[in-house]
Write a protein that holds these residues in place. Structure first.
Motif, short mmCIF file in Angstrom:
data_model
loop_
_atom_site.label_atom_id
_atom_site.label_comp_id
_atom_site.label_asym_id
_atom_site.label_seq_id
_atom_site.Cartn_x
_atom_site.Cartn_y
_atom_site.Cartn_z
N ASN A 43 43.11 55.80 58.81
CA ASN A 43 43.21 56.84 57.78
C ASN A 43 43.60 56.24 56.43
O ASN A 43 43.07 56.63 55.38
N GLU A 44 44.54 55.29 56.46
CA GLU A 44 44.98 54.65 55.22
C GLU A 44 43.85 53.86 54.58
O GLU A 44 43.68 53.87 53.35
N VAL A 45 43.06 53.16 55.41
CA VAL A 45 41.93 52.39 54.89
C VAL A 45 40.90 53.33 54.25
O VAL A 45 40.40 53.07 53.14
N GLU A 46 40.59 54.45 54.93
CA GLU A 46 39.62 55.40 54.40
C GLU A 46 40.11 56.01 53.09
O GLU A 46 39.33 56.21 52.14
N GLN A 47 41.41 56.31 53.03
CA GLN A 47 41.97 56.89 51.81
C GLN A 47 41.90 55.88 50.65
O GLN A 47 41.55 56.24 49.52
N TYR A 48 42.20 54.62 50.95
CA TYR A 48 42.15 53.58 49.91
C TYR A 48 40.72 53.42 49.38
O TYR A 48 40.49 53.34 48.17
N LEU A 49 39.75 53.40 50.30
CA LEU A 49 38.35 53.24 49.88
C LEU A 49 37.89 54.42 49.05
O LEU A 49 37.14 54.26 48.07
N ALA A 50 38.33 55.63 49.42
CA ALA A 50 37.94 56.82 48.65
C ALA A 50 38.53 56.76 47.24
O ALA A 50 37.86 57.09 46.26
N GLU A 51 39.80 56.34 47.14
CA GLU A 51 40.44 56.24 45.82
C GLU A 51 39.79 55.14 44.99
O GLU A 51 39.61 55.28 43.77
N PHE A 52 39.43 54.04 45.65
CA PHE A 52 38.78 52.93 44.94
C PHE A 52 37.44 53.37 44.37
O PHE A 52 37.10 53.07 43.21
N GLU A 53 36.68 54.12 45.18
CA GLU A 53 35.37 54.58 44.73
C GLU A 53 35.51 55.55 43.56
O GLU A 53 34.74 55.50 42.59
N ALA A 54 36.51 56.41 43.60
CA ALA A 54 36.71 57.39 42.53
C ALA A 54 37.20 56.74 41.24
O ALA A 54 37.03 57.30 40.15
N SER A 55 37.78 55.56 41.30
CA SER A 55 38.36 54.91 40.12
C SER A 55 37.33 54.14 39.29
O SER A 55 37.65 53.66 38.21
N ASN A 56 36.10 54.00 39.78
CA ASN A 56 35.05 53.24 39.10
C ASN A 56 35.38 51.76 38.95
O ASN A 56 34.78 51.05 38.13
N ARG A 57 36.36 51.30 39.69
CA ARG A 57 36.65 49.87 39.67
C ARG A 57 35.57 49.10 40.41
O ARG A 57 34.87 49.66 41.26
N GLN A 58 35.45 47.82 40.07
CA GLN A 58 34.44 46.97 40.70
C GLN A 58 35.09 46.09 41.76
O GLN A 58 36.23 45.65 41.61
N PHE A 59 34.33 45.84 42.81
CA PHE A 59 34.81 44.88 43.80
C PHE A 59 34.84 43.49 43.17
O PHE A 59 33.94 43.14 42.38
N PRO A 60 35.81 42.67 43.47
CA PRO A 60 35.86 41.31 42.90
C PRO A 60 34.67 40.48 43.36
O PRO A 60 34.20 40.61 44.49
N ASP A 61 34.14 39.64 42.46
CA ASP A 61 32.97 38.81 42.78
C ASP A 61 33.24 37.90 43.98
O ASP A 61 32.33 37.60 44.76
N ALA A 62 34.48 37.45 44.09
CA ALA A 62 34.81 36.52 45.17
C ALA A 62 34.56 37.13 46.55
O ALA A 62 34.34 36.42 47.53
N LEU A 63 34.56 38.45 46.59
CA LEU A 63 34.34 39.13 47.87
C LEU A 63 32.94 38.88 48.41
O LEU A 63 32.72 38.91 49.62
N PHE A 64 31.98 38.61 47.49
CA PHE A 64 30.59 38.46 47.89
C PHE A 64 30.13 37.01 47.95
O PHE A 64 28.97 36.73 48.22
N GLU A 65 31.03 36.09 47.64
CA GLU A 65 30.66 34.68 47.70
C GLU A 65 30.62 34.21 49.15
O GLU A 65 31.49 34.59 49.94
N PRO A 66 29.62 33.40 49.51
CA PRO A 66 29.54 32.90 50.89
C PRO A 66 30.73 32.00 51.21
O PRO A 66 31.23 31.28 50.34
N LYS A 67 31.17 32.09 52.45
CA LYS A 67 32.29 31.25 52.87
C LYS A 67 31.84 29.82 53.05
O LYS A 67 30.75 29.56 53.55
N ALA A 68 32.69 28.91 52.64
CA ALA A 68 32.38 27.49 52.81
C ALA A 68 32.51 27.10 54.26
O ALA A 68 33.40 27.57 54.97
N ASN A 69 31.58 26.22 54.72
CA ASN A 69 31.64 25.77 56.12
C ASN A 69 32.82 24.83 56.31
O ASN A 69 33.15 24.03 55.46
#
Length: 493
Positions: free
Chosen positions: A467-493
């Motif tokens: 429930n807390e995760v869903e609430q956080y994601l809903a608030e994040f989406e409503a805030s128009n904030r962007q996900f950090p670029d590092a989140l989409f960078e491939p992990k180093a082997n």
């Protein structure tokens, strides 16, 4: 029954016949339905009846049996039922008086070889088989091949299906048809036999001849809070006798407190301490049991569940919570009763026997229900427990190699007993409830009007986290904030 629909003479006859109708030896039931204004049956013989009905223009009566050739009577009502009713009850008594059991061979149990998984866990006393017929709702039923290392046998089944009847039949087979001088059953068509183990010998016993009764027995119905004034065992003390509590609702338990006071008077502090230790093991938040010389009462001192260091004010038995009283009363009666024929045993952990308990889960919170099998197994490792339960929670605490017997009932076959072969080890309550043990179709709330919103997490904490995760994601989406670029960078082997 609507008496205004019956002729006045019938009402007069019923008033006069009331003592005969209420005669317990006839076991009559009076009722009415849409077809018959008066319907009288006897529980002994399902096909016997005495009926009054109203036709289009007159009343008529139907009676079976009516005469010696087995025919029924069907004729218009002639003013009175008295003479016909008395004749009908005399036919019932005549049927009762004729006993043809000696002409028919009852099935006989044969001794069985011991079955077990772990030889070092074989119990000194345990039930192996049961064969029962013509007892209450049981037409013919059996239990066979119970392992001799099974410490817990659970009976499950819906209300009214016959769990108590099965427990009573086991007790009658092990103890016989008498409790002291009191006859528990009278119907000679009843056939109950058990095969059981006592130490290293195997025995077959039947309720009538009773050649090999098991002496080490205790049995309890749902009422387990009333302590007898003393710990005396005698034939005269019917309400605290071996069988009374399982067959009646007003039984009294043998008083362990009276016994503990006797031990202190006899300077037998060792025995007092052993029982105190056993009670403290059975009740996790019980800190101490002591004798108050000023009040002459046994007192119980509870400790704080959280840290265990804080203790509460001492309380006498009657002021304890009913769940704790149920444990003390049950365990105390077991100790007194089983010790009576094992006087050389002072430590409860060395007592042997078979203990029968109806509605094990009564009085206890689910946490304690889960703990009860393990707690009693630890304190009484040489005792076999045969219990009924309506709750799946005690099965979560069932020791390895426990047996689950399901009691079913149909009009055609009566009460039947099925051994449910299921591994309880990895099952959750939801799986237990929807399994063949409890037969629930689902475990959803009756108010659930949107199945897509049904929570499927196993733990409440897990649901809160989601429930807390869903609430956080809903608030994040409503805030128009962007996900950090590092989140989409491939992990180093």
């Amino acid at each position: 029954m609507d008496k205004q629909k019956l002729p006045l003479q019938v009402l007069r006859d019923l008033e006069e016949l009331k003592p005969l109708i209420k005669d317990p030896s006839l076991d009559l039931v009076v009722s009415s339905d849409k077809e018959f204004l008066l319907l009288i049956r006897t529980k002994k013989y399902e096909d016997f009846y005495f009926k009054i009905a109203k036709g289009s223009n007159s009343y008529f009566k139907r009676i079976f049996p009516y005469n010696d050739n087995g025919s029924d009577l069907y004729k218009s009502f002639d003013g009175s039922i008295k003479e016909d009713f008395i004749q009908w009850t005399e036919k019932i008594r005549e049927y009762d008086s004729i006993n043809l059991n000696s002409l028919f061979e009852s099935p006989q149990l044969e001794p069985e070889e011991d079955i077990y998984e772990e030889e070092d866990k074989v119990l000194p006393c345990c039930l192996k088989s049961l064969l029962v017929s013509n007892f209450q709702g049981i037409k013919s039923a059996e239990i066979d091949n119970l392992p001799v290392d099974t410490q817990w046998v659970f009976l499950v089944g819906e209300n009214g299906f016959g769990k108590s009847t099965v427990l009573q039949s086991i007790l009658l087979g092990l103890n016989g048809s008498k409790d002291g001088n009191f006859e528990l059953i009278q119907d000679e068509s009843i056939n109950i036999q058990v095969a059981y183990k006592n130490d290293k010998e195997n025995f077959v016993n039947d309720c009538w001849r009773n050649p090999h009764p098991l002496p080490y027995l205790a049995a309890y119905g749902p009422v387990r809070l009333n302590l007898k004034a003393d710990a005396k065992i005698s034939d005269e003390a019917r309400m605290s006798s071996l069988t009374y509590n399982l067959f009646n609702s007003d039984g009294a338990l043998l008083n362990i407190e009276a016994k503990m006071k006797d031990w202190l008077l006899q300077k037998n502090t060792k025995r007092f301490d052993l029982v105190k230790k056993a009670l403290c093991k059975l009740i996790p938040n019980l800190s101490d049991v002591r004798f108050n010389e000023k009040t002459s009462e046994i007192e119980y001192i509870e400790k704080d569940i959280v840290d265990g260091s804080e203790t509460y004010e001492p309380l006498p038995y009657q002021k304890l919570a009913s769940g704790f009283r149920a444990i003390i009363g049950l365990a105390g009666d077991m100790i007194v009763r089983l010790s009576h024929l094992q006087p050389e045993v002072s430590d409860p952990s060395q007592l042997k026997g078979i203990v029968i308990i109806d509605e094990l889960d009564l009085h206890w919170h689910p946490k304690l229900q889960k703990q009860i099998p393990q707690l009693f197994s630890n304190v009484f490792p040489k005792v076999q427990f045969i219990v009924s339960t309506h709750s799946p929670i005690p099965l979560l605490g069932a020791p390895t190699n426990s047996v689950v017997l399901k009691v079913n009932r149909t009009k055609e076959e009566g009460i039947k007993i099925e051994n449910i072969k299921i591994n309880l080890k990895y099952l959750t309550p939801n799986l237990l409830l929807t399994s063949g043990i409890f037969d629930m179709e689902d475990v959803l709330s009756v108010n659930n009007d949107d199945i897509t919103k049904t929570r499927t997490e196993d733990l409440f904490e897990e649901m809160q986290h989601n429930n807390e995760v869903e609430q956080y994601l809903a608030e994040f989406e409503a805030s128009n904030r962007q996900f950090p670029d590092a989140l989409f960078e491939p992990k180093a082997n």
